[in-house]
Write an enzyme that holds these catalytic residues in place. Structure first.
Site, mmCIF file in Angstrom:
data_model
loop_
_atom_site.group_PDB
_atom_site.id
_atom_site.type_symbol
_atom_site.label_atom_id
_atom_site.label_comp_id
_atom_site.label_asym_id
_atom_site.label_seq_id
_atom_site.Cartn_x
_atom_site.Cartn_y
_atom_site.Cartn_z
ATOM 1 N N GLU B 60 0.805 -1.218 0.000
ATOM 2 C CA GLU B 60 0.000 0.000 0.000
ATOM 3 C C GLU B 60 0.840 1.272 0.000
ATOM 4 O O GLU B 60 0.480 2.252 -0.637
ATOM 5 C CB GLU B 60 -0.970 0.001 1.193
ATOM 6 N N HIS B 129 -11.684 -3.966 8.536
ATOM 7 C CA HIS B 129 -12.190 -3.893 7.160
ATOM 8 C C HIS B 129 -13.515 -3.136 7.106
ATOM 9 O O HIS B 129 -14.321 -3.374 6.224
ATOM 10 C CB HIS B 129 -12.391 -5.293 6.570
#
Lengths: 389, 328, 336
Positions: B60, B129
Site C-alpha cells: 500500500e 475492514h
C-alpha cells in the site's frame, strides 16, 4: 464538576509526599494558578496550584499527613457549586494516608463554610443574561425588545425557545392597548391665561404644560410610572416622561431626564430647545428606551384623539388630541359648549400593571391641574409638591 | 430513465476518463483480471491493457507512492486501496509526500491523483475492514475529500475528481455499490465543493454523508408523516466544504443534526457544527446542534453489535424527532 | 596534454563522457559543496539559520558523481542531507542559500527550507524529510517514464538508515517486477544518526539486498568520484535500454554530525580525522587524480578553490539581501 487538586507524580521515582502547609482556608476564593498547598518531595518543596477558579472546597488531609502520588487532596468548587452535592473523591475511595494523622474528610466532604461576609457567592465574571435560552430566542428577544427574564421557557429544563419569545411578543402586542381611558379637559382657563400672557415671558406652551402636569400627576400616582423589570411592572421613583415628536414618517422620543425636579418655569425655559422632528434627544442624557411614561401630544394640528403606544418597557402612555368644541359639564351642572382637549390614557397589561381605577385617578388629577393652569404655574418641582402635601 | 448501480456508475466514469485521456491510469491490488475487490474495475484490463490497469503486489505504501510519483510526472493515476482501512499503510506517502509536496516546493508541482477508498461497515467484516476514515484526510491541507452518496454523484464526482489537479480522496461505501439510480450516459461532471440539498424542509436541517444520506431521506419521509419537515443536505465534498447551504438552512430551521458513520469524536460532524455555530446561523439556533455518528469503538463483527455501533434509520428518526420537538 | 591525461587516468567512463572540461566542472561542483556547507555550518553557529541542518561534507564525490552521470530529461529524488545534490544539479548556490535562510528567491520560497529544495522543471524532484520517503515516489516516476516510453531514468538517493524502512522493500520489489528505469543510490555514510551500519544490518553489504529483488547491486567506494560516476552511468545506460533497476551502495563518511544538534558521542575524533586524510577525503582524491593527469595544475586549483569561496560569499550576500517571503501568500500553493 468541582475541580480536584491532585498531588501529581513530579518525576518517575516520586511515590509520596507530605502535606506541609495549606496556603488557603476552606471557603477562600481562589484563582486558577494560585498556590494552594505546599508539599514535600525528595528534592524540593513544591507548591500545588489551583486547577480552576472558585472556592476552596474541602481539604481531605491535615498538614503533616503523607499521601501517595496521584491522589486528589482537595476540591475547588466552581461557580454555582457551593452547597451542591460533591462527586465522590476521584480514584476510587480513600487512599490511606501513609504516615501521620487521620484524614479530616472521609467519605463525606466537609460542608462549605460561608466566607467572612456570610456571603458564599463567588463572582466569576460572566457576560450576558443567565436566563437559559437558545441563541434564536435571545436574538428574537433583542429584536422584539422582549425581556427574556420575564418568560417561562417551554424547552428542556425551562429553556426559553424562539417560540416562547414570539408568543410573548404577540401577547405584549395584544395587551398593549388592553386598558384605554379617555377624558376631556376644558381648555378655556388655559386659553384665557395664554391670551393675557405677557409677550416678554416664556411662551406658555400647551405641550410643556401637559408634560409638567403629567409629571406632577405621576408623582401622586406612582403606579402609572412603572417599568417592566424581571417580568413585572415595578413603579419607579424617578419620573422620566418620553415626549413624542414627529420625525419623518415616524417619531422620535425625547426623555425629560430631570422632569420631577424642574419647576414649570424651568421647564418652559428648556422647552424651545426640545427637538422637533429631529433625532432622539434627551435632557440629561437618558436614552429613549428608559422612558417611564410616554406623552404623545400631536398638537392643534393633530387628530381629535390620540391613543399612543406605551414605551418599550413603560406601563402607560398619554395621548393628547387637538382642541375641539365639545359639550362639557362641570360639577353636575348643565353641559356647555367648551374648547376641549381629549386625553387618552393607555395602560399595558401584565403583572404589576395599574388598575383602571388607578388610571382614572391619575386622569382626574391631571384634569384638575390642567383646568387650573395658574395654580400649576405657581407650583415648583417635586420639592414644592412635597411641601404642598 | 437509464439506471445504473453505484458500482457500474464508477466503472463507467473510469472507462470514460480513460477513453478521453491516455494519462489516466489505474494502480491497485487485484484491479485487473479480478476486477477489483468490489468489482468496480471489472473489464478495464481487457479494454486498456496492463500498461494502464496496473495490478500491484500487496504494497500500500508502494501503491500510494507510485500514484504520487506518477502524478507529479504528468499522469493522472487513480489508486485503488481495496479497503479504506489499508490506506493506513500508505499514510506517509499520501499525507507527508502527496499532500505536502506542492506547498513544500512552493507550487512547482501538481499532484493530480485520485485515491479510491471503499469503506464503511455493515458487512460483518469487523474492525480492520469496516472503517470510515474520511475525517483523517479532512484534517490534511492539500487533500480534497469526496464522498458520493448516490450512483449519479458517484459518476459525476469521480470524473470531476480525475480532472482535478490535486490529490483527491474518494470515499466509497461498500453498501452503496449495489444501490441503483439514474445515471446519464454522457461524461458529466459534478463539481467538487458543492453540497447537494436532497430535500427541502422547514423544521430541521439534517446533514448526512455517504450511506447515511439514504437513511436520512427515509427518516425524513417518515417524519413528514408526523408533521416534521426535514431538510436533508449532503455535502458530497468534505474538503473543501460548501457550508453555505447548511448555514442558510439552519437560519431557516434553527435546528441541526449531522449524521455520519465514522466515529463521533473528532469526526466531521464536529466540523459542521463548529462552522454553523460560528456563522450567522448562531442567532437562529433554537436547540443544541446534535451529532449522530458511529460509536467510539472499533466496528464489531456481530450483526447486533455492529448495528449498535453504526447509526441506524431508527436512530436518525429518534434524534431528529427529539430535536424538532424541543426535547434536547 | 589531453593524451597524457587519458594515460594517467584509469580507463574510466567519466573521462570519456565528461571530457577534461567536464571533469573540472565536477571538481568545481565538489569544491562549491564543501565551501557552501562549511559556510552554512558557520551561519548556523552564528544563529542565522532556523531549524536543523544536515551537512554533506565528506559525501561530495557521491553527490556529484551520481548526479553528473545523469543527463537532461532524467529525474532524481534527494533526501534530508541534500544541499550537495541541489548544488551538484543546479549549480545555483544563491537559491540554495535563500532556502536555508528562509528567504524569497530560492527553490521553495520559504516553504521548504534545508530539507525540501526542489527544481522540478530541471528534474530535481525534491529533498525529503522522511527517511525512505522518496523511494515509493520513484516507482511512480519510473512508471510514467516507462508508460510514455521516454528516454530517461529516475535516480533516488537515500541513506543507510533508509535501507531498513519497509517502504524500500515495497519500492524495490515493484521496480523489479515492472523493470522500471530507477537507480537506487544508497549513500552509506556509516551512521544512521548515531547507529552504526553494522548494528542495524546483518549482512555484509546493503547492495546484496538487490539480489532478493532480482536486480543487480553494487557496493563501491563512494569517496571516489570516478567510481561513483562510472557505476551510476552504467546503471543508467542499462535502465535506458529497458534493463531495469540497479542498487548502488556508495560507501562514504559523514564528517559532520548527523544534524547540528548531534554531540557525536558515538564515534571518536580519531575516526573522523582518519576520513579526512588525503587517501580518503573525496575532494583531495579527485584533486590529486586530476593534478596527476595534468587536467589541472596547482595554480588553477587555487583559482578554483577561490572561486568556490567567492561564489559562496556572493550567495550569502544575495540571500541575505533577498526579501522575506510575503505572508499574504501563505495559502497560495495548498491547492493547484
Amino acid at each position: 464538576m468541582p475541580a480536584p487538586l491532585w498531588l501529581p507524580r513530579f518525576d518517575p521515582a516520586h511515590e509520596q509526599s507530605r502535606i506541609l502547609r495549606w496556603l488557603v482556608a476552606e471557603g477562600d476564593v481562589v484563582l486558577a494558578g494560585d498556590p494552594l498547598c505546599e508539599v514535600e518531595t525528595d528534592k524540593v518543596n513544591m507548591e500545588l496550584e489551583a486547577p480552576a477558579s472558585g472556592l476552596m472546597g474541602p481539604q481531605r488531609f491535615p498538614e503533616g499527613v503523607t499521601v501517595p502520588v496521584v491522589t486528589a487532596i482537595a476540591w475547588v468548587l466552581l461557580e454555582g457549586e457551593q452547597g451542591a452535592q460533591l462527586p465522590p473523591w476521584p480514584r476510587g475511595g480513600d487512599p490511606e494516608p501513609i504516615v501521620g494523622q487521620e484524614p479530616v474528610a472521609t467519605s463525606e466532604p466537609a460542608p462549605m463554610p460561608a466566607n467572612a461576609s456570610g456571603d458564599a457567592v463567588i463572582s466569576v465574571a460572566r457576560a450576558g443574561s443567565r436566563v437559559r435560552a437558545t441563541p434564536a430566542a435571545r436574538h428574537l428577544a433583542r429584536v422584539r425588545r422582549v425581556d427574556l427574564e420575564s418568560l417561562r421557557g417551554t424547552g428542556p429544563l425551562g429553556r426559553v425557545q424562539a417560540i416562547d419569545v414570539e408568543q410573548a411578543g404577540q401577547l405584549a402586542e395584544a395587551s398593549n392597548a388592553s386598558v384605554v381611558l379617555e377624558t376631556s379637559v376644558d381648555m378655556s382657563p388655559l386659553l384665557a391665561l395664554q391670551d393675557m400672557w405677557p409677550e416678554e415671558e416664556l411662551p406658555l406652551d400647551r405641550s410643556a404644560l401637559l408634560a409638567f402636569a403629567c409629571t406632577q400627576a405621576l408623582l401622586r400616582n406612582p403606579a402609572l410610572n412603572a417599568w417592566k423589570l424581571g417580568g413585572r411592572y415595578v413603579p419607579q421613583d424617578k419620573i422620566l416622561p418620553g415626549l413624542v415628536a414627529p420625525c419623518g414618517d415616524g417619531h422620535s422620543v425625547a426623555v425629560l431626564e430631570t422632569a420631577d425636579s424642574l419647576s414649570l418655569r424651568a421647564l418652559l425655559k428648556a422647552w424651545p430647545k426640545m427637538p422637533r422632528g429631529e433625532a432622539p434627544w434627551s435632557i440629561g442624557g437618558a436614552s429613549a428606551d428608559r422612558e417611564s411614561f410616554r406623552i404623545c401630544d400631536l398638537g392643534e394640528r393633530g387628530p381629535d384623539r390620540v391613543a399612543a403606544r406605551t414605551g418599550p418597557a413603560a406601563v402607560a402612555s398619554l395621548g393628547a388630541g387637538r382642541t375641539v368644541w365639545r359639550h362639557l359639564s362641570h360639577d353636575d351642572g348643565p353641559a356647555e359648549l367648551r374648547p376641549a382637549m381629549a386625553l387618552t390614557l393607555t395602560i399595558a397589561d401584565g403583572p404589576g400593571a395599574p388598575s383602571e381605577i388607578q388610571g382614572a385617578r391619575f386622569l382626574e388629577d391631571l384634569v384638575v391641574m390642567l383646568e387650573n393652569p395658574l395654580k400649576l404655574l405657581l407650583q415648583g418641582g417635586r420639592d414644592a409638591h412635597r411641601d404642598g402635601q | 430513465m437509464r439506471e445504473l448501480s453505484y458500482r457500474e456508475a464508477l466503472n463507467e466514469a473510469l472507462v470514460q476518463a480513460m477513453d478521453a485521456d491516455p494519462d489516466v491510469i489505474l494502480i491497485g491490488e487485484d484491479i485487473g483480471t479480478y476486477g477489483g475487490a468490489f468489482g468496480v474495475t471489472r473489464g478495464l484490463l481487457d479494454r486498456f491493457g496492463t500498461g494502464r490497469v496496473i495490478d500491484t503486489p500487496i504494497s500500500e505504501a508502494g501503491i500510494t507512492g507510485a500514484c504520487v510519483g506518477a502524478a507529479i510526472s504528468g499522469l493522472r493515476p487513480v489508486g485503488d486501496m481495496q479497503f479504506s482501512d489499508f490506506i493506513t499503510l500508505g499514510m506517509e506517502q499520501l499525507v507527508l509526500q502527496g499532500a505536502r509536496m506542492r506547498t513544500m516546493f512552493a507550487g512547482q508541482v501538481k499532484v493530480p491523483l485520485v485515491m479510491r477508498l471503499p469503506g464503511g461497515a455493515g458487512t460483518g467484516a469487523a474492525a480492520q475492514h469496516s472503517g470510515s476514515y474520511e475525517n483523517w484526510f479532512v484534517h490534511v491541507p492539500g487533500l480534497k475529500v469526496v464522498m458520493p452518496a448516490s450512483a449519479y454523484d458517484a459518476k459525476g464526482l469521480l470524473l470531476a475528481a480525475i480532472d482535478d489537479d490535486n490529490p483527491v480522496i474518494f470515499c466509497e461505501h461498500k453498501l452503496l455499490y449495489n444501490t441503483r439510480g439514474h445515471v446519464p450516459e454522457e461524461a458529466y461532471r459534478e463539481p467538487l465543493g458543492v453540497s447537494r440539498v436532497w430535500r427541502r424542509g422547514r423544521d430541521l436541517t439534517l446533514v448526512a454523508t455517504s450511506m447515511m444520506v439514504a437513511l436520512a431521506l427515509e427518516a425524513a419521509d417518515q417524519l413528514a408523516g408526523e408533521g416534521i419537515d426535514v431538510e436533508v443536505i449532503d455535502p458530497r465534498t468534505l474538503r473543501p466544504l460548501d457550508e453555505t447551504p447548511i448555514v442558510e438552512s439552519v437560519i431557516r430551521t434553527g435546528r441541526l443534526l449531522v449524521v455520519h458513520e465514522a466515529v463521533e469524536t473528532g469526526g466531521f460532524g464536529g466540523e459542521v457544527v463548529a462552522r454553523v455555530v460560528a456563522s450567522e446561523a448562531f442567532d437562529y439556533l433554537d436547540a443544541p446542534p446534535l451529532r449522530l455518528a458511529g460509536k467510539d469503538v472499533p466496528v464489531p463483527q456481530s450483526e447486533v453489535l455492529e448495528a449498535a455501533a453504526i447509526p441506524q434509520f431508527r436512530d436518525i428518526v429518534r434524534d431528529a424527532r427529539k430535536l424538532a420537538r424541543n426535547e434536547v | 596534454m589531453q593524451n597524457a591525461a587519458r594515460e594517467s587516468l584509469p580507463q574510466c567512463q567519466a573521462l570519456k563522457v565528461l571530457g577534461p572540461a567536464g571533469l573540472k566542472a565536477s571538481l568545481a561542483s565538489m569544491l562549491l559543496i564543501r565551501a557552501f556547507e562549511e559556510r552554512v555550518d558557520q551561519l548556523y553557529l552564528a544563529g542565522r539559520t532556523r531549524g536543523t541542518l544536515h551537512l554533506s561534507i565528506g559525501q561530495e564525490a557521491t553527490n556529484v558523481g551520481a548526479l553528473h552521470a545523469l543527463r537532461a530529461g532524467d529525474r532524481f529524488f534527494s533526501h534530508h542531507r541534500g544541499h550537495g545534490h541541489a548544488l551538484a544539479w543546479t549549480d545555483d548556490p544563491r537559491r540554495a542559500m535563500a532556502d536555508i535562510l528562509g528567504k524569497s528567491g530560492g527553490f521553495c520560497e520559504g516553504f521548504g527550507g534545508t530539507m525540501h529544495m526542489a527544481d522540478v522543471k530541471s528534474g530535481f524532484l525534491g529533498g525529503n524529510g522522511i527517511v525512505a520517503g522518496g523511494l515509493p515516489l520513484s516507482t511512480g516516476v519510473g512508471l510514467a517514464i516507462q508508460l510514455r516510453a521516454e528516454d530517461a531514468v529516475c535516480l533516488v538517493l537515500f541513506g543507510d538508515g533508509a535501507a531498513n524502512e519497509g517502504a524500500l522493500h515495497e519500492a524495490l520489489n515493484m521496480a523489479s517486477i515492472w523493470q522500471l528505469p530507477v537507480i537506487y543510490i544508497c549513500e552509506n555514510n556509516s551512521y544512521a544518526m548515531s547507529t552504526p551500519v553494522n548494528r542495524s544490518i546483518n549482512v555484509e553489504t546493503i547492495s546484496s539486498r538487490a539480489t532478493a529483488y532480482g536486480f543487480p547491486g553494487f557496493t563501491i567506494d563512494g569517496n571516489d568520484f570516478l567510481e561513483v560516476f562510472d557505476c551510476v552511468h552504467a546503471a543508467a545506460s542499462r535502465a535506458r535500454k529497458g534493463g531495469g533497476p540497479t542498487l548502488v551502495e556508495a560507501l562514504t563518511y559523514r564528517i559532520k554530525g548527523h544534524s547540528r544538534s548531534d554531540r557525536q558521542a558515538y564515534r571518536s575524533r580519531e575516526e573522523v580525522r582518519r576520513w579526512q586524510e588525503p587517501d580518503r577525503d573525496p575532494l583531495l582524491r579527485l584533486e590529486a587524480t586530476l593534478l596527476h593527469a595534468g587536467i589541472v595544475d596547482e595554480e588553477e586549483l587555487s583559482a578554483m578553490r577561490l572561486r568556490a569561496s567567492d561564489r559562496v560569499d556572493d550567495a550569502v550576500a544575495w540571500a541575505e539581501a533577498a526579501p522575506a517571503p510575503d505572508p499574504s501568500g501563505l495559502l497560495d500553493h495548498v491547492y493547484a
